[in-house]
Design an enzyme around this catalytic site. Structure first.
Site, mmCIF file in Angstrom:
data_model
loop_
_atom_site.group_PDB
_atom_site.id
_atom_site.type_symbol
_atom_site.label_atom_id
_atom_site.label_comp_id
_atom_site.label_asym_id
_atom_site.label_seq_id
_atom_site.Cartn_x
_atom_site.Cartn_y
_atom_site.Cartn_z
ATOM 1 N N ARG A 107 -1.718 -20.948 34.548
ATOM 2 C CA ARG A 107 -1.065 -22.155 34.039
ATOM 3 C C ARG A 107 -2.078 -23.283 33.877
ATOM 4 O O ARG A 107 -2.960 -23.474 34.733
ATOM 5 C CB ARG A 107 0.072 -22.592 34.981
ATOM 6 N N ASP A 108 -1.929 -24.018 32.763
ATOM 7 C CA ASP A 108 -2.802 -25.160 32.501
ATOM 8 C C ASP A 108 -2.577 -26.220 33.581
ATOM 9 O O ASP A 108 -1.454 -26.500 33.983
ATOM 10 C CB ASP A 108 -2.495 -25.727 31.108
ATOM 11 N N ILE A 109 -3.668 -26.836 34.026
ATOM 12 C CA ILE A 109 -3.582 -27.829 35.105
ATOM 13 C C ILE A 109 -2.911 -29.110 34.626
ATOM 14 O O ILE A 109 -2.376 -29.880 35.424
ATOM 15 C CB ILE A 109 -5.006 -28.121 35.664
ATOM 16 N N ASN A 142 -8.392 -23.760 20.105
ATOM 17 C CA ASN A 142 -9.172 -24.910 19.673
ATOM 18 C C ASN A 142 -10.647 -24.515 19.571
ATOM 19 O O ASN A 142 -11.148 -23.766 20.414
ATOM 20 C CB ASN A 142 -9.034 -26.059 20.677
ATOM 21 N N VAL A 159 -13.068 -26.862 27.025
ATOM 22 C CA VAL A 159 -13.677 -25.838 27.880
ATOM 23 C C VAL A 159 -14.248 -24.743 26.976
ATOM 24 O O VAL A 159 -13.505 -24.121 26.200
ATOM 25 C CB VAL A 159 -12.651 -25.247 28.867
ATOM 26 N N HIS A 216 -10.055 -19.407 24.667
ATOM 27 C CA HIS A 216 -8.751 -19.227 25.313
ATOM 28 C C HIS A 216 -7.646 -19.474 24.309
ATOM 29 O O HIS A 216 -7.794 -20.287 23.400
ATOM 30 C CB HIS A 216 -8.594 -20.152 26.523
ATOM 31 N N HIS A 247 -3.935 -20.979 24.058
ATOM 32 C CA HIS A 247 -2.889 -21.763 24.716
ATOM 33 C C HIS A 247 -1.540 -21.169 24.312
ATOM 34 O O HIS A 247 -1.262 -21.018 23.107
ATOM 35 C CB HIS A 247 -2.898 -23.222 24.231
HETATM 36 P P1 5GP Z 1 -9.220 -26.829 25.239
HETATM 37 O O1 5GP Z 1 -9.127 -28.305 24.916
HETATM 38 O O2 5GP Z 1 -10.627 -26.430 25.617
HETATM 39 O O3 5GP Z 1 -8.613 -25.959 24.181
HETATM 40 O O4 5GP Z 1 -8.290 -26.627 26.492
HETATM 41 C C1 5GP Z 1 -8.760 -26.651 27.811
HETATM 42 C C2 5GP Z 1 -7.560 -26.693 28.716
HETATM 43 O O5 5GP Z 1 -7.979 -26.402 30.031
HETATM 44 C C3 5GP Z 1 -6.859 -28.070 28.759
HETATM 45 O O6 5GP Z 1 -5.503 -27.940 28.341
HETATM 46 C C4 5GP Z 1 -6.970 -28.475 30.228
HETATM 47 O O7 5GP Z 1 -5.811 -29.141 30.711
HETATM 48 C C5 5GP Z 1 -7.197 -27.134 30.922
HETATM 49 N N1 5GP Z 1 -7.954 -27.252 32.163
HETATM 50 C C6 5GP Z 1 -9.066 -27.995 32.375
HETATM 51 N N2 5GP Z 1 -9.508 -27.839 33.628
HETATM 52 C C7 5GP Z 1 -8.655 -26.971 34.231
HETATM 53 C C8 5GP Z 1 -8.604 -26.412 35.543
HETATM 54 O O8 5GP Z 1 -9.426 -26.675 36.423
HETATM 55 N N3 5GP Z 1 -7.583 -25.535 35.790
HETATM 56 C C9 5GP Z 1 -6.648 -25.220 34.846
HETATM 57 N N4 5GP Z 1 -5.685 -24.358 35.205
HETATM 58 N N5 5GP Z 1 -6.671 -25.720 33.608
HETATM 59 C C10 5GP Z 1 -7.668 -26.594 33.290
#
Ligand code: 5GP
Length: 115
Positions: free
Chosen positions: A28-30, A86, A95, A99, A101
């Site tokens: 799950r997203d944080i 993304n 990140v 991945h 979402h």
């Molecule tokens: P991006 O913007 O790279 O597509 O999405 C990265 C996602 O990783 C974001 O939705 C963010 O909330 C999530 N995220 C960042 N740090 C952590 C973490 O430490 N744990 C979890 N579970 N999700 C994270």
């Protein structure tokens, strides 16, 4: 340097993991943007969609099928949901470990805000 998600996959950073197999891990997203917000991440580090190769074709398909499976498990399949990848700055990637979402549990509105 291992990515943040690599550390989560290895259990070095805690996460709410909902699925794991030899190719992907989902947690799950944080900072969820909807009642269901799960990240499906390959166990091997691939920084961005730009770095995917033909060899990753089955892996990417597997990520989507795992997301589909989790949507059903979370009870959001019939109402619908959104899958997002993304890429880099304009895509809003934070990140750099590819991945998917899985987002749902409420109406999500238009795909991208029109300027
Ligand atoms: P991006 O913007 O790279 O597509 O999405 C990265 C996602 O990783 C974001 O939705 C963010 O909330 C999530 N995220 C960042 N740090 C952590 C973490 O430490 N744990 C979890 N579970 N999700 C994270």
């Amino acid at each position: 340097m291992p990515t943040l998600f690599a550390k989560i996959i290895r259990g070095e950073i805690p996460s709410d993991t909902v699925y794991r197999d030899d190719r992907v891990t989902a947690f799950r997203d944080i900072n969820p943007v909807a009642p269901v917000h799960i990240l499906v991440v390959p166990n091997k580090v691939i920084p961005t969609v730009n770095d995917l190769t033909q060899d990753d074709e089955a892996l990417v398909g597997h990520m989507v099928l795992v997301a589909k499976h989790l949507a059903a498990k979370e009870g959001i399949a019939d109402d619908g949901y959104r899958l997002i990848l993304n890429c880099n700055a304009h895509g809003g990637q934070e990140v750099f470990h590819v991945h998917v979402h899985l987002i749902g549990g409420r109406p999500l509105g238009p795909m991208v805000q029109r300027k």
